[in-house]
Enzyme design. Structure first.
Site, PDB file in Angstrom:
ATOM      1  N   SER A  26       0.848  -1.196   0.000  1.00 52.75           N
ATOM      2  CA  SER A  26       0.000   0.000   0.000  1.00 52.75           C
ATOM      3  C   SER A  26       0.880   1.242   0.000  1.00 52.75           C
ATOM      4  CB  SER A  26      -0.879   0.006   1.253  1.00 52.75           C
ATOM      5  OG  SER A  26      -1.381   1.310   1.452  1.00 52.75           O
TER       6      SER A  26
ATOM      7  N   HIS B 100      -1.104  -1.165  -4.426  1.00 51.07           N
ATOM      8  CA  HIS B 100      -2.391  -0.886  -3.771  1.00 51.07           C
ATOM      9  C   HIS B 100      -2.495   0.615  -3.480  1.00 51.07           C
ATOM     10  CE1 HIS B 100      -5.868  -2.066  -1.265  1.00 51.07           C
ATOM     11  NE2 HIS B 100      -5.459  -1.129  -0.418  1.00 51.07           N
TER      12      HIS B 100
ATOM     13  N   ASP C 186      -4.834   3.587  -1.884  1.00 49.75           N
ATOM     14  CA  ASP C 186      -5.939   3.875  -0.969  1.00 49.75           C
ATOM     15  C   ASP C 186      -6.494   5.264  -1.229  1.00 49.75           C
ATOM     16  OD1 ASP C 186      -6.038   1.503   0.757  1.00 49.75           O
ATOM     17  OD2 ASP C 186      -3.985   2.073   1.274  1.00 49.75           O
TER      18      ASP C 186
ATOM     19  N   MET D 252      -9.173   7.932  -0.123  1.00 47.03           N
ATOM     20  CA  MET D 252     -10.052   8.284   1.007  1.00 47.03           C
ATOM     21  C   MET D 252     -10.578   9.698   0.816  1.00 47.03           C
ATOM     22  SD  MET D 252      -7.728   6.869   4.126  1.00 47.03           S
ATOM     23  CE  MET D 252      -6.770   5.346   3.979  1.00 47.03           C
TER      24      MET D 252
ATOM     25  N   HIS E 202      -8.360   0.949  -4.073  1.00 53.72           N
ATOM     26  CA  HIS E 202      -9.275   0.692  -2.960  1.00 53.72           C
ATOM     27  C   HIS E 202      -9.986   2.000  -2.616  1.00 53.72           C
ATOM     28  CE1 HIS E 202      -9.461  -0.415   1.663  1.00 53.72           C
ATOM     29  NE2 HIS E 202     -10.669  -0.227   1.146  1.00 53.72           N
TER      30      HIS E 202
ATOM     31  N   MET F 210     -12.346   4.296  -0.516  1.00 51.75           N
ATOM     32  CA  MET F 210     -12.978   4.479   0.803  1.00 51.75           C
ATOM     33  C   MET F 210     -13.655   5.836   0.741  1.00 51.75           C
ATOM     34  SD  MET F 210      -9.814   2.976   3.019  1.00 51.75           S
ATOM     35  CE  MET F 210      -8.728   3.029   1.596  1.00 51.75           C
TER      36      MET F 210
ATOM     37  N   MET G  80     -11.266  -6.315   5.162  1.00 57.17           N
ATOM     38  CA  MET G  80     -10.474  -5.398   5.991  1.00 57.17           C
ATOM     39  C   MET G  80     -10.095  -6.101   7.289  1.00 57.17           C
ATOM     40  SD  MET G  80     -10.088  -2.728   4.193  1.00 57.17           S
ATOM     41  CE  MET G  80      -9.073  -1.883   5.400  1.00 57.17           C
TER      42      MET G  80
ATOM     43  N   ASP H  37      -6.491  -6.814   3.930  1.00 56.16           N
ATOM     44  CA  ASP H  37      -5.837  -5.498   3.990  1.00 56.16           C
ATOM     45  C   ASP H  37      -5.814  -4.972   5.428  1.00 56.16           C
ATOM     46  OD1 ASP H  37      -4.978  -2.894   3.600  1.00 56.16           O
ATOM     47  OD2 ASP H  37      -6.673  -2.294   2.343  1.00 56.16           O
TER      48      ASP H  37
HETATM   49  C1  DX5 Z   1      -6.275   1.232   5.531  1.00 53.97           C
HETATM   50  C2  DX5 Z   1      -5.785   0.924   4.153  1.00 53.97           C
HETATM   51  C3  DX5 Z   1      -4.644  -0.004   4.069  1.00 53.97           C
HETATM   52  C4  DX5 Z   1      -3.395   0.441   4.789  1.00 53.97           C
HETATM   53  C5  DX5 Z   1      -2.649  -0.789   5.199  1.00 53.97           C
HETATM   54  O1  DX5 Z   1      -7.454   1.952   5.417  1.00 53.97           O
HETATM   55  O2  DX5 Z   1      -6.831   0.360   3.389  1.00 53.97           O
HETATM   56  O3  DX5 Z   1      -4.363  -0.353   2.722  1.00 53.97           O
HETATM   57  O4  DX5 Z   1      -2.567   1.256   4.013  1.00 53.97           O
HETATM   58  O5  DX5 Z   1      -1.551  -0.400   5.958  1.00 53.97           O
HETATM   59  P1  DX5 Z   1      -0.854  -1.398   6.986  1.00 53.97           P
HETATM   60  O6  DX5 Z   1      -0.341  -2.567   6.213  1.00 53.97           O
HETATM   61  O7  DX5 Z   1       0.222  -0.553   7.579  1.00 53.97           O
HETATM   62  O8  DX5 Z   1      -1.900  -1.812   7.999  1.00 53.97           O
HETATM   63 ZN    ZN Z   2      -6.371  -0.438   1.372  1.00 56.18          ZN
END
Ligand code: DX5
Ligand code: ZN
Length: 213
Positions: free
Chosen positions: A6, A31, A33, A35, A64, A66, A135, A173
């Site tokens: 990520s 990956h 993220d 948000m 991903h 969110m 998750m 994840d």
């Molecule tokens: C959290 C994200 C993850 C995050 C994972 O909302 O979806 O992808 O970056 O990070 P680690 O591996 O540090 O938990």
């Molecule tokens: Zn993620």
């Protein structure tokens, strides 16, 4: 096991360097993220930065979402041709319609389940999905602790997947490291996302290799 680091845990002042480093170190997907500050209490990156990532990544993107307005964001990111776009079932009134839309754009559709959401909630969608993302932390931040209840949940989902759609991959994840990778593998997980674990290692090749079991 496929590994998708990520980029949330990357050094954003050196994003190109870090994206190239994980790709060179043998990751399978990058990956990303996304948000929006509404669905989750954090705000990350939009299409300007993600297109810069796409330009230097030599591995396919796993986006991903969110966010609150999934359809709007699917339209924003589709031109970047990611391998997967995943959206949260908790935030979508018409998940089947959105799966069809993502597929019609030539992208593999995936659904994300928060820690409390049962796998049975997507039983009738499983046949149309390329991936389900479970998750193992509450979405929003990197570096959180692994929530162990994802292991029996992955086992349950894996049995459903074998019956309904054996081609559908299971991704986990959050909080993934060399400490829990074996139990995830045993539970039927195919892809792990790892942010802080990979980026806190100086030797990214070694970190990624330790997850590819
Ligand atoms: C959290 C994200 C993850 C995050 C994972 O909302 O979806 O992808 O970056 O990070 P680690 O591996 O540090 O938990
Ligand atoms: Zn993620």
């Amino acid at each position: 096991m496929y590994v998708a680091p990520s980029i949330l845990s990357a050094d954003f002042g050196n994003l190109q360097r870090d994206v190239e480093a994980i790709c060179d170190a043998g990751c399978d997907f990058v990956h990303v993220d996304v948000m929006d500050g509404h669905f989750v209490p954090n705000l990350t990156i939009g299409p300007v930065v993600v297109s810069a990532i796409a330009a230097c990544a030599t591995k396919p993107l796993d986006i991903h979402l969110m966010v609150e307005n999934n359809t709007f964001f699917v339209d924003l990111f589709a031109p970047l041709k990611p391998e997967y776009i995943s959206f949260h079932i908790e935030e979508e009134k018409h998940p089947h319609r959105l799966i069809q839309k993502i597929r019609s754009l030539g992208i593999k559709p995936a659904i994300v389940l928060n820690p409390h959401t049962p796998p049975e909630s997507i039983e009738y969608l499983l046949g149309d999905l390329d991936m389900v993302l479970l998750m193992s932390v509450n979405p929003g931040f990197g570096g959180q602790s692994f929530i162990e209840s994802v292991v029996p949940k992955a086992k349950k989902l894996s049995a459903m997947r074998d019956k309904i759609n054996p081609n559908c991959l299971i991704e986990v994840d959050g909080g993934v490291s060399n400490k829990n990778i074996q139990m995830l593998k045993d539970a039927g997980v195919d892809i792990v996302v790892a942010g802080s674990y990979v980026f806190s290692h100086k030797d990214k090749k070694e970190a990624i290799a330790s997850l590819k079991i």
